[in-house]
Scaffold this active site. Structure first.
Site, PDB file in Angstrom:
ATOM      1  N   HIS A 225      46.580  15.597  42.536  1.00  0.00           N
ATOM      2  CA  HIS A 225      47.424  16.814  42.536  1.00  0.00           C
ATOM      3  C   HIS A 225      48.694  16.604  41.713  1.00  0.00           C
ATOM      4  CE1 HIS A 225      44.981  18.142  46.039  1.00  0.00           C
ATOM      5  NE2 HIS A 225      45.054  16.853  46.355  1.00  0.00           N
TER       6      HIS A 225
ATOM      7  N   SER B 137      61.185  18.684  15.189  1.00  0.00           N
ATOM      8  CA  SER B 137      61.472  20.116  15.257  1.00  0.00           C
ATOM      9  C   SER B 137      62.307  20.490  14.050  1.00  0.00           C
ATOM     10  CB  SER B 137      62.242  20.416  16.547  1.00  0.00           C
ATOM     11  OG  SER B 137      62.960  21.627  16.400  1.00  0.00           O
TER      12      SER B 137
ATOM     13  N   LYS C 287      64.056  16.073  18.756  1.00  0.00           N
ATOM     14  CA  LYS C 287      62.695  16.236  19.262  1.00  0.00           C
ATOM     15  C   LYS C 287      61.665  15.338  18.589  1.00  0.00           C
ATOM     16  CE  LYS C 287      61.183  19.763  21.040  1.00  0.00           C
ATOM     17  NZ  LYS C 287      60.593  20.155  22.274  1.00  0.00           N
TER      18      LYS C 287
ATOM     19  N   GLU D  45      48.380  17.797  21.233  1.00  0.00           N
ATOM     20  CA  GLU D  45      48.337  19.230  21.551  1.00  0.00           C
ATOM     21  C   GLU D  45      47.215  19.923  20.773  1.00  0.00           C
ATOM     22  OE1 GLU D  45      52.758  20.699  22.479  1.00  0.00           O
ATOM     23  OE2 GLU D  45      52.590  19.569  20.635  1.00  0.00           O
TER      24      GLU D  45
END
Ligand code: ARG
Length: 462
Positions: free
Chosen positions: A160, A281, A287, A294
């Protein structure tokens, strides 16, 4: 369209609509079957010669013509004009007629594009499966190398996404290794049904020339010949299976991607992706984004979509060939390209992944992940497990209230919740002990994991 380029002109008196001609065309994507089409054609030519349909001299001319076409196609992309031909089969045949005239026009005897396209696609797919098998193995090797270079590292295990029990980092790597092993088995199994020769089924009823299908199968490396001509030209189950296998690979890579993304956040801080597979970024200078993972996660969906489109395309089709089936190729090709690229990028990510072992150790040592150990301790002291579970729950509440770990509570305080607890409890609560107790097959004890790593290496070698 002049009749040397169109395979079916005789029946027609009217002109084809230009828009329809473009709509009908598959050459833009099925030229990928070019080499398979030439190989299959050579096999067919040999069988026509053995059957006495072609003279030895004709067969020699046709085969050398086909070889020439193959060489030209490989050397010069300009050889394929996507606007000129209906599909790869008309392309190869037209080029042959260009080279040989009437002799070239004899090749299609006893063959239909229906058994031809099924043969081409199976030949191509056999190579695709072998290619993916190699790439899956490469990803598995990357996992083993990563695990072996961090043998002592621990990781909090989650259920979980809540801290559950500590595990070895190598054990986590081996979980993915197992998934990929099943993918290899599925690829190998799928290959068995791919590697069946449809050629000789002709349009749907079978060929009416005495061709030796078994010998064509041997020549082209097929394991067997299809048993029913109608099924042979109607069947695209192998495409569905292939995309299904690809889909499961994508599920596995996508789950990995999700974990790598989450573990690379500042909040977790377990992993760091190499600059080689991350991006920055355009606005925020701090970043480092895990675009590689992804994209792997994002691309899973398109492969599942191809599976759905194939099933939907097939479900209403009467036997035998229907033009709907031309839609099979892009689904199959794109699934292959996607999975292939994702396997490659994933291996690169793994090969360059940093593991912050201090951080994972700290995380694995906190969050009451030794609570089950304490319950088992009480069980060994004679308490029924259900009651031990309840007691440890209360101990955890006490520790949370004091903002400490279980082992930081005093013996006195522990005994106030159960008098079965003695000084020996503290040895049970240490992380190493927690790991060592998981010593059954498949467990995360260091010895088991060492053995599992060795077994995994052996399985790759075989
Ligand atoms: N381009 C077609 C396909 O990909 C080849 C088979 C055509 N057969 C036919 N009978 N029209 O399915």
């Amino acid at each position: 369209m002049d009749d040397s380029k169109n395979l079916w002109g005789g029946r027609f008196t009217g002109e084809a609509d230009r828009g329809f001609v473009d709509f009908n065309r598959s050459f833009g994507f099925d030229r990928r079957l070019f080499a398979a089409d030439v190989r299959g054609s050579i096999g067919h030519c040999n069988s026509l010669a053995s059957a006495g349909v072609l003279t030895a001299e004709e067969a020699t001319k046709i085969k050398s013509g086909l070889e020439t076409i193959l060489e030209r196609g490989i050397a010069d992309a300009g050889y394929f004009d996507p606007t000129e031909f209906e599909d790869v089969h008309s392309f190869v045949e037209s080029r042959l007629v260009e080279l040989l005239g009437d002799t070239g026009r004899k090749l299609h005897t006893g063959r239909s594009r229906n058994d031809q396209v099924a043969t081409d696609l199976r030949l191509w797919m056999r190579g695709a499966v072998d290619d993916l098998l190699q790439r899956v193995v490469a990803a598995q090797e990357a996992f083993l190398d990563l695990a072996e270079s961090h043998v002592g590292a621990v990781l909090p295990g989650y259920t979980h996404l809540q801290r559950a029990q500590p595990i070895l980092f190598a054990h986590w790597c081996l979980a993915y290794f197992e998934m990929l092993s099943r993918d290899r088995e599925r690829l190998a199994d799928c290959r068995k049904r791919v590697n069946v020769l449809p050629l000789g089924s002709a349009a749907l009823a079978g060929a009416s020339y005495p061709i030796d299908r078994e010998s064509v199968a041997r020549e082209l490396g097929f394991d067997s010949v299809s048993r029913n001509s109608i099924d042979a030209v109607s069947d695209r189950d192998f495409c569905v299976e292939f995309v299904g296998v690809c889909s499961l690979i994508m599920v596995h890579l996508s789950r990995l991607a999700e974990e790598v993304i989450v573990y690379s956040t500042t909040e977790f801080g377990f992993f760091e992706l190499s600059d080689a597979v991350a991006t920055g970024s355009s606005l925020m200078p701090q970043k480092k984004n895990p675009d590689s993972m992804e994209l792997v996660r994002g691309k899973a969906g398109r492969v599942f979509g191809h599976g759905t489109s194939l099933l939907a395309m097939l479900k209403g089709l009467p036997l035998a060939y229907n033009k709907d089936m031309q839609e099979d190729k892009e689904a199959v090709f794109d699934s292959f390209d996607t999975v292939r690229a994702c396997l490659g990028v994933t291996a690169t990510v793994l090969r360059n992944l940093s593991i912050n072992e201090e951080r994972t150790l700290e995380a694995a040592s906190t969050g009451y992940m030794n609570a089950t150990e304490l319950a088992d301790y009480l069980v060994r002291k004679g308490m029924p497990f259900r009651q031990a579970h309840e007691t440890v729950g209360r101990i955890v509440v006490r520790a949370i209230a004091r903002a400490v770990e279980l082992q930081d509570l005093s013996l006195e305080e522990l005994r106030s919740l159960s008098t079965l607890i003695d000084e020996d409890v503290f040895a049970v609560l240490i992380l190493e002990r927690t790991l060592e107790t998981k010593s059954q097959t498949g467990g995360t004890s260091p010895q088991r994991v060492t053995d599992a790593l060795a077994a995994a290496r052996r399985s790759l070698a075989s």
